[in-house]
Design an enzyme around this catalytic site. Structure first.
Site, PDB file in Angstrom:
ATOM      1  N   TYR A 114      19.334   3.066  28.256  1.00 41.14           N
ATOM      2  CA  TYR A 114      20.902   3.369  28.271  1.00 41.14           C
ATOM      3  C   TYR A 114      21.386   3.884  27.107  1.00 41.14           C
ATOM      4  CZ  TYR A 114      25.779   2.125  28.142  1.00 41.14           C
ATOM      5  OH  TYR A 114      27.206   2.110  28.141  1.00 41.14           O
ATOM      6  N   ASN A 161      32.599  -4.761  22.726  1.00 40.54           N
ATOM      7  CA  ASN A 161      32.399  -5.275  23.970  1.00 40.54           C
ATOM      8  C   ASN A 161      33.851  -5.445  24.823  1.00 40.54           C
ATOM      9  OD1 ASN A 161      29.959  -5.930  22.808  1.00 40.54           O
ATOM     10  ND2 ASN A 161      29.433  -7.084  24.488  1.00 40.54           N
ATOM     11  N   GLY A 163      37.016   3.654  37.164  1.00 39.24           N
ATOM     12  CA  GLY A 163      36.101   2.237  36.615  1.00 39.24           C
ATOM     13  C   GLY A 163      36.919   1.436  35.782  1.00 39.24           C
ATOM     14  N   ARG A 223      28.886 -10.977  19.785  1.00 39.89           N
ATOM     15  CA  ARG A 223      29.307  -9.564  20.104  1.00 39.89           C
ATOM     16  C   ARG A 223      30.592  -9.393  19.494  1.00 39.89           C
ATOM     17  NH1 ARG A 223      24.825  -9.630  20.884  1.00 39.89           N
ATOM     18  NH2 ARG A 223      23.509  -9.020  22.285  1.00 39.89           N
ATOM     19  N   LYS A 275      25.598   1.941  33.193  1.00 38.27           N
ATOM     20  CA  LYS A 275      25.628   1.334  32.162  1.00 38.27           C
ATOM     21  C   LYS A 275      24.924  -0.119  32.048  1.00 38.27           C
ATOM     22  CE  LYS A 275      30.004  -1.130  33.652  1.00 38.27           C
ATOM     23  NZ  LYS A 275      31.366  -1.957  33.523  1.00 38.27           N
ATOM     24  N   PRO A 328      15.704  -9.956  27.958  1.00 37.73           N
ATOM     25  CA  PRO A 328      14.936  -8.995  27.088  1.00 37.73           C
ATOM     26  C   PRO A 328      15.926  -7.837  26.584  1.00 37.73           C
ATOM     27  CG  PRO A 328      13.768  -9.591  29.088  1.00 37.73           C
ATOM     28  CD  PRO A 328      15.128 -10.419  29.068  1.00 37.73           C
TER      29      PRO A 328
HETATM   30  P1  NAD Z   1      32.432   1.426  35.166  1.00 38.63           P
HETATM   31  O1  NAD Z   1      31.135   1.582  35.957  1.00 38.63           O
HETATM   32  O2  NAD Z   1      33.319   0.725  35.648  1.00 38.63           O
HETATM   33  O3  NAD Z   1      33.269   2.923  35.221  1.00 38.63           O
HETATM   34  C1  NAD Z   1      32.287   4.151  35.246  1.00 38.63           C
HETATM   35  C2  NAD Z   1      33.028   5.164  36.387  1.00 38.63           C
HETATM   36  O4  NAD Z   1      32.273   6.399  36.485  1.00 38.63           O
HETATM   37  C3  NAD Z   1      32.983   4.462  37.688  1.00 38.63           C
HETATM   38  O5  NAD Z   1      34.210   4.475  38.388  1.00 38.63           O
HETATM   39  C4  NAD Z   1      31.978   5.310  38.514  1.00 38.63           C
HETATM   40  O6  NAD Z   1      32.353   5.065  39.999  1.00 38.63           O
HETATM   41  C5  NAD Z   1      31.906   6.769  37.748  1.00 38.63           C
HETATM   42  N1  NAD Z   1      30.643   7.327  38.074  1.00 38.63           N
HETATM   43  C6  NAD Z   1      29.339   7.015  37.793  1.00 38.63           C
HETATM   44  N2  NAD Z   1      28.551   7.608  38.026  1.00 38.63           N
HETATM   45  C7  NAD Z   1      29.227   8.906  38.274  1.00 38.63           C
HETATM   46  C8  NAD Z   1      29.198  10.347  38.714  1.00 38.63           C
HETATM   47  N3  NAD Z   1      27.770  10.800  38.662  1.00 38.63           N
HETATM   48  N4  NAD Z   1      29.989  11.143  39.239  1.00 38.63           N
HETATM   49  C9  NAD Z   1      31.370  10.742  39.007  1.00 38.63           C
HETATM   50  N5  NAD Z   1      31.651   9.365  38.870  1.00 38.63           N
HETATM   51  C10 NAD Z   1      30.676   8.656  38.319  1.00 38.63           C
HETATM   52  O7  NAD Z   1      32.202   1.528  33.542  1.00 38.63           O
HETATM   53  P2  NAD Z   1      33.097   1.293  32.483  1.00 38.63           P
HETATM   54  O8  NAD Z   1      32.972  -0.058  31.924  1.00 38.63           O
HETATM   55  O9  NAD Z   1      34.270   1.563  32.928  1.00 38.63           O
HETATM   56  O10 NAD Z   1      32.340   2.173  31.333  1.00 38.63           O
HETATM   57  C11 NAD Z   1      32.865   3.368  31.161  1.00 38.63           C
HETATM   58  C12 NAD Z   1      32.023   4.278  30.328  1.00 38.63           C
HETATM   59  O11 NAD Z   1      32.012   3.485  28.986  1.00 38.63           O
HETATM   60  C13 NAD Z   1      30.550   4.298  30.871  1.00 38.63           C
HETATM   61  O12 NAD Z   1      30.198   5.506  30.311  1.00 38.63           O
HETATM   62  C14 NAD Z   1      29.908   3.318  29.795  1.00 38.63           C
HETATM   63  O13 NAD Z   1      28.644   3.538  29.664  1.00 38.63           O
HETATM   64  C15 NAD Z   1      30.743   3.117  28.707  1.00 38.63           C
HETATM   65  N6  NAD Z   1      30.700   1.979  27.908  1.00 38.63           N
HETATM   66  C16 NAD Z   1      30.891   0.792  28.616  1.00 38.63           C
HETATM   67  C17 NAD Z   1      31.045  -0.770  27.939  1.00 38.63           C
HETATM   68  C18 NAD Z   1      31.392  -1.848  28.838  1.00 38.63           C
HETATM   69  O14 NAD Z   1      31.036  -2.789  28.300  1.00 38.63           O
HETATM   70  N7  NAD Z   1      32.117  -1.651  29.765  1.00 38.63           N
HETATM   71  C19 NAD Z   1      30.730  -0.482  26.654  1.00 38.63           C
HETATM   72  C20 NAD Z   1      30.126   0.738  25.655  1.00 38.63           C
HETATM   73  C21 NAD Z   1      30.359   1.806  26.576  1.00 38.63           C
HETATM   74  N1  UFG Z   2      25.231 -13.363  28.060  1.00 44.02           N
HETATM   75  C1  UFG Z   2      24.873 -14.544  28.444  1.00 44.02           C
HETATM   76  N2  UFG Z   2      24.991 -14.911  29.838  1.00 44.02           N
HETATM   77  C2  UFG Z   2      25.314 -13.908  30.514  1.00 44.02           C
HETATM   78  C3  UFG Z   2      25.457 -12.659  30.005  1.00 44.02           C
HETATM   79  C4  UFG Z   2      25.611 -12.524  28.963  1.00 44.02           C
HETATM   80  O1  UFG Z   2      24.432 -15.576  27.462  1.00 44.02           O
HETATM   81  O2  UFG Z   2      25.222 -14.263  31.598  1.00 44.02           O
HETATM   82  C5  UFG Z   2      25.165 -13.310  26.449  1.00 44.02           C
HETATM   83  C6  UFG Z   2      24.097 -12.022  25.997  1.00 44.02           C
HETATM   84  O3  UFG Z   2      22.901 -12.515  25.837  1.00 44.02           O
HETATM   85  C7  UFG Z   2      24.977 -11.654  24.830  1.00 44.02           C
HETATM   86  C8  UFG Z   2      26.565 -11.886  24.972  1.00 44.02           C
HETATM   87  O4  UFG Z   2      26.468 -12.895  26.100  1.00 44.02           O
HETATM   88  O5  UFG Z   2      24.584 -12.163  23.599  1.00 44.02           O
HETATM   89  C9  UFG Z   2      27.053 -10.456  25.529  1.00 44.02           C
HETATM   90  O6  UFG Z   2      26.244  -9.906  26.695  1.00 44.02           O
HETATM   91  P1  UFG Z   2      26.830  -8.717  27.674  1.00 44.02           P
HETATM   92  O7  UFG Z   2      26.018  -8.405  28.883  1.00 44.02           O
HETATM   93  O8  UFG Z   2      28.299  -9.466  28.102  1.00 44.02           O
HETATM   94  O9  UFG Z   2      26.946  -7.407  26.725  1.00 44.02           O
HETATM   95  P2  UFG Z   2      26.128  -6.683  25.933  1.00 44.02           P
HETATM   96  O10 UFG Z   2      26.543  -6.860  24.506  1.00 44.02           O
HETATM   97  O11 UFG Z   2      24.719  -7.218  26.367  1.00 44.02           O
HETATM   98  O12 UFG Z   2      26.149  -5.174  26.491  1.00 44.02           O
HETATM   99  C10 UFG Z   2      27.909  -4.885  26.986  1.00 44.02           C
HETATM  100  C11 UFG Z   2      27.306  -3.714  28.150  1.00 44.02           C
HETATM  101  C12 UFG Z   2      26.671  -2.490  27.479  1.00 44.02           C
HETATM  102  C13 UFG Z   2      27.551  -1.973  26.405  1.00 44.02           C
HETATM  103  C14 UFG Z   2      27.660  -3.015  25.308  1.00 44.02           C
HETATM  104  C15 UFG Z   2      28.384  -2.675  24.154  1.00 44.02           C
HETATM  105  O13 UFG Z   2      26.595  -4.335  29.135  1.00 44.02           O
HETATM  106  O14 UFG Z   2      27.030  -1.526  28.537  1.00 44.02           O
HETATM  107  O15 UFG Z   2      28.234  -4.160  25.901  1.00 44.02           O
HETATM  108  O16 UFG Z   2      28.291  -3.433  23.062  1.00 44.02           O
HETATM  109  F1  UFG Z   2      27.005  -0.928  25.855  1.00 44.02           F
END
Ligand code: NAD
Ligand code: UFG
Length: 346
Positions: A154, A183, A11, A235, A90, A299
């Protein structure tokens, strides 16, 4: 150096972390079902580092597969010594629509993983948690002792796993770290790996890069009447390579600890940016105009999330080094070289 199991290693965050971990000399076994990623990412990780990693396609919730991974590694004389657990779902809105799936994958999957680890005497784990566990806070910056208030499934599933880890650590035999990411955005500076969301991006940064690549026409800014200086949501954006480096710091910290350990650490820069700050930062870094319109709030969004990064610096010796300009430049390098992500790529 250790043999580390990386769940979800293909991922976005996992693939960048694999680069740093391989560069640090660790040997990696990736478990991923590719439900939200491509094996091409791992191929490129190996190209970038000149090192190979082992990859198994499979589901985290498959106890027989987990049992086999741990047993095979032990039989081969290279037992798995630690796990970095990225695999999970996520998307906040999807978690509201289908909470059972989130509890199944995020909590059920973690439970299966922890049970297998325990059975094979592997009790060192770094877990991907999220700043959304804080919900809507009144006080900033958010420290690790700020009360949590997860307001959607989530965040609730991530908080539940954190609690499971705390309880395990209290048994006195585990070393665990829950890393609360703020983020993460941007990409590896090579432009070879990056964020590749399926379908329309949920998140701000990939939406912006896809507008720049001509895949989307304009950004919808979700609300401009929040109690923030320009009215748009704030953020704490951090470069994904900084976040990847934090994983190397965390796993090394756990592996070096002789005593049981339970850590919770925020990973952010400490400097919040508004939606419009990011839009204008991207325009400045790339010279590309990002058209936008303001629409109603999304929301579940909170006005502001901003980390206190002190504990990460004090405990892990880690701090985010890269700027918004770096995030925009590297994210655009990835998106412009791979306008459709890993699809049709090799
Ligand atoms: P991502 O979706 O790119 O990576 C997650 C990976 O897990 C993917 O490769 C997916 O194929 C794999 N996966 C999902 N379900 C699975 C399963 N049941 N078995 C095996 N593999 C599985 O997401 P990411 O952005 O790389 O996030 C990684 C982790 O960090 C996640 O747990 C996410 O919740 C957490 N996180 C992400 C963000 C963000 O903004 N990207 C922020 C905070 C926390
Ligand atoms: N936003 C917009 N337009 C869009 C997308 C987002 O205005 O098309 C705004 C949102 O309202 C927010 C900011 O941009 O104010 C950031 O939004 P993101 O969706 O990029 O990020 P979030 O903070 O909502 O959530 C993300 C991931 C979560 C993770 C979290 C960690 O979606 O999985 O960051 O802080 F947990």
């Amino acid at each position: 150096m250790a043999h580390v199991l990386i769940t979800g290693g293909a991922g976005f965050i996992g693939s960048h972390s694999c680069v740093v971990l391989l560069e640090n000399g660790h040997d990696l076994l990736v478990l991923d079902n590719f439900s939200n990623s491509s094996p091409v990412a791992l191929k490129r990780v190996q190209e970038l580092t000149g090192r190979s990693l082992e990859c198994v396609k499979g589901d985290l919730r498959d106890p027989a597969l987990l049992q086999k991974l741990f047993a095979d590694a032990k039989a081969a004389g290279a037992p798995i010594e630690a796990v970095i657990h990225f695999a999970g779902l996520k998307a906040v809105a999807e978690s509201v629509a289908d909470p059972l799936r989130y509890w199944d994958v995020n909590v059920g999957g973690s439970c299966a993983l922890l049970a297998s680890m325990d059975a094979h005497d592997c009790r060192t784990l770094v877990f991907s948690s999220t700043s959304t566990v804080y919900g809507e806070s009144e006080t900033f910056p958010l420290t690790e002792t700020t009360p949590t208030n997860p307001i959607h499934p989530y965040a609730q599933t991530k908080r539940a796993v954190e609690q499971m880890l705390t309880a395990l650590a209290q048994t006195g035999t585990w070393r665990v770290a829950s890393l609360r990411y703020f983020n993460p955005v941007g990409a590896h500076p090579s432009g070879r790996i990056g964020e590749d969301p399926l379908g329309i991006p949920n998140n701000l940064f990939p939406f912006i890069t896809q507008i720049a690549a001509g895949r989307m026409d304009k950004l919808r800014v979700f609300g401009n009447e929040y109690p923030t200086p320009d009215g748009t949501g704030i953020r704490d954006y951090l470069h994904v390579m900084d976040l990847a480096e934090a994983h190397a710091a965390a796993i090394n910290h756990l592996l070096q600890s002789d005593a049981p350990l339970s850590l919770t650490v925020n990973l952010g820069t400490g400097k919040g940016l508004s939606v419009l700050d990011v839009v204008h930062g991207f325009e400045k870094a790339t010279g590309i105009t990002i058209p936008y319109e303001v629409v109603k709030r999304r929301p579940g969004d909170v006005p502001k999330l901003e980390a206190c990064p002190k504990k990460a610096a004090n405990v892990l010796g880690w701090r985010a080094k890269r700027s918004l300009a770096d995030m925009c430049r590297d994210g655009w390098a990835w998106q412009s070289a791979n306008p459709h992500g890993y699809r049709k790529a090799s």
